[in-house]
Structures are given as structure tokens and as C-alpha cells.
Design a protein around this motif. Sequence first.
Motif, short mmCIF file in Angstrom:
data_model
loop_
_atom_site.label_atom_id
_atom_site.label_comp_id
_atom_site.label_asym_id
_atom_site.label_seq_id
_atom_site.Cartn_x
_atom_site.Cartn_y
_atom_site.Cartn_z
N PHE A 47 7.69 -15.81 9.88
CA PHE A 47 7.86 -14.52 9.20
C PHE A 47 7.52 -13.36 10.13
O PHE A 47 8.26 -12.38 10.21
CB PHE A 47 7.00 -14.44 7.93
CG PHE A 47 7.52 -15.29 6.81
CD1 PHE A 47 8.81 -15.14 6.33
CD2 PHE A 47 6.71 -16.24 6.20
CE1 PHE A 47 9.29 -15.92 5.30
CE2 PHE A 47 7.18 -17.00 5.16
CZ PHE A 47 8.48 -16.86 4.71
N TYR A 48 6.42 -13.48 10.84
CA TYR A 48 6.00 -12.42 11.75
C TYR A 48 7.01 -12.22 12.87
O TYR A 48 7.39 -11.08 13.19
CB TYR A 48 4.61 -12.72 12.32
CG TYR A 48 4.18 -11.72 13.35
CD1 TYR A 48 3.77 -10.44 12.96
CD2 TYR A 48 4.19 -12.02 14.70
CE1 TYR A 48 3.39 -9.50 13.90
CE2 TYR A 48 3.82 -11.09 15.65
CZ TYR A 48 3.42 -9.83 15.25
OH TYR A 48 3.05 -8.89 16.18
N ALA A 49 7.44 -13.30 13.50
CA ALA A 49 8.38 -13.21 14.61
C ALA A 49 9.71 -12.60 14.16
O ALA A 49 10.29 -11.76 14.86
CB ALA A 49 8.60 -14.58 15.24
N ALA A 50 10.18 -13.01 12.99
CA ALA A 50 11.45 -12.47 12.48
C ALA A 50 11.31 -10.99 12.14
O ALA A 50 12.20 -10.19 12.45
CB ALA A 50 11.90 -13.26 11.25
N TRP A 51 10.20 -10.62 11.54
CA TRP A 51 9.96 -9.21 11.19
C TRP A 51 9.84 -8.36 12.45
O TRP A 51 10.43 -7.29 12.55
CB TRP A 51 8.69 -9.12 10.34
CG TRP A 51 8.23 -7.72 10.12
CD1 TRP A 51 8.79 -6.79 9.29
CD2 TRP A 51 7.12 -7.08 10.74
NE1 TRP A 51 8.09 -5.62 9.36
CE2 TRP A 51 7.05 -5.77 10.25
CE3 TRP A 51 6.16 -7.50 11.67
CZ2 TRP A 51 6.07 -4.88 10.65
CZ3 TRP A 51 5.19 -6.61 12.06
CH2 TRP A 51 5.16 -5.32 11.55
N LYS A 52 9.08 -8.85 13.42
CA LYS A 52 8.85 -8.13 14.67
C LYS A 52 10.16 -7.88 15.42
O LYS A 52 10.34 -6.84 16.04
CB LYS A 52 7.87 -8.93 15.53
CG LYS A 52 7.48 -8.30 16.84
CD LYS A 52 6.43 -9.11 17.55
CE LYS A 52 7.01 -10.40 18.07
NZ LYS A 52 6.12 -11.15 18.94
N ALA A 53 11.08 -8.84 15.35
CA ALA A 53 12.35 -8.73 16.09
C ALA A 53 13.48 -8.15 15.23
O ALA A 53 14.61 -8.10 15.70
CB ALA A 53 12.75 -10.10 16.61
N GLY A 57 18.13 -12.23 9.10
CA GLY A 57 18.73 -13.52 8.79
C GLY A 57 17.74 -14.65 8.99
O GLY A 57 17.63 -15.56 8.16
N ILE A 58 17.00 -14.59 10.10
CA ILE A 58 15.95 -15.60 10.35
C ILE A 58 14.85 -15.48 9.31
O ILE A 58 14.29 -16.48 8.87
CB ILE A 58 15.38 -15.44 11.78
CG1 ILE A 58 16.48 -15.64 12.82
CG2 ILE A 58 14.22 -16.38 12.02
CD1 ILE A 58 17.12 -17.02 12.82
N PHE A 59 14.54 -14.25 8.91
CA PHE A 59 13.53 -14.05 7.87
C PHE A 59 13.97 -14.75 6.58
O PHE A 59 13.18 -15.45 5.94
CB PHE A 59 13.30 -12.56 7.63
CG PHE A 59 12.08 -12.25 6.84
CD1 PHE A 59 10.86 -12.04 7.47
CD2 PHE A 59 12.13 -12.17 5.46
CE1 PHE A 59 9.72 -11.75 6.75
CE2 PHE A 59 10.99 -11.88 4.72
CZ PHE A 59 9.78 -11.68 5.36
N LEU A 60 15.24 -14.59 6.20
CA LEU A 60 15.77 -15.24 5.00
C LEU A 60 15.73 -16.75 5.12
O LEU A 60 15.33 -17.45 4.18
CB LEU A 60 17.19 -14.75 4.71
CG LEU A 60 17.87 -15.39 3.51
CD1 LEU A 60 17.11 -15.09 2.22
CD2 LEU A 60 19.30 -14.90 3.40
N VAL A 61 16.12 -17.27 6.28
CA VAL A 61 16.06 -18.72 6.49
C VAL A 61 14.61 -19.20 6.41
O VAL A 61 14.35 -20.28 5.87
CB VAL A 61 16.70 -19.09 7.85
CG1 VAL A 61 16.44 -20.54 8.22
CG2 VAL A 61 18.19 -18.82 7.81
N SER A 62 13.67 -18.39 6.87
CA SER A 62 12.25 -18.76 6.78
C SER A 62 11.80 -18.86 5.33
O SER A 62 10.98 -19.72 5.00
CB SER A 62 11.39 -17.74 7.53
OG SER A 62 11.69 -17.76 8.90
#
Length: 95
Positions: A47-53, A57-62
Amino acid sequence: MHNHRMELDQIAIALFGALAAWLSQARSEKLRRWACIFGMLGQPAWFYAAWKADQWGIFLVSVIYLGAWMRGVWVHWIAPPPASGVGTIQIVPRK
């Protein structure tokens, strides 16, 4: 100038993700049940890595993976175990 050191979120993703995948393939049920625990431990880093970047889409997959790991926690740690054996119904003929 890029900083080439591996950040904590990347270490957590690699460590917990690989461990969860490895354990999910174990022959032993005692080991396999730990896969969801390590998968859950890695989710905050995802979640942090997806939010930071700004990778929404990665956040949703997470979020989807979180649901899958939560299901594993439910099945292997919270829900009562299934009844053992096979239940049968016997139909007795009339006389």
C-alpha cells in the motif's frame, strides 16, 4: 540523481511476498497455513509503495490481495475446522 539503496518497503515486499509464496506451496498444512500471515505482513508495504509512486492500479490490486490473504486467515486461523469424515444418509426400504 537517483538513490540506489533499497528502501524498507521494497525489502518488506520482497521478503514477505517471497516467503508467502514459498509457504503457500508447502506440502505440510502446518507450514502452508502461515502463507496468509506473511502475505498480510507484506500488505502495508504494498500500500505504501503504491501510494508513494501514485500507482493506483497497483493499489487496487493490493486491496484484492488483502482480501485473498484475509480469506486465508479466516480459513486457516479463525473458522472452526470442517467436520471429519463423510456424512451419509441411509434410506431404509418400507416393509
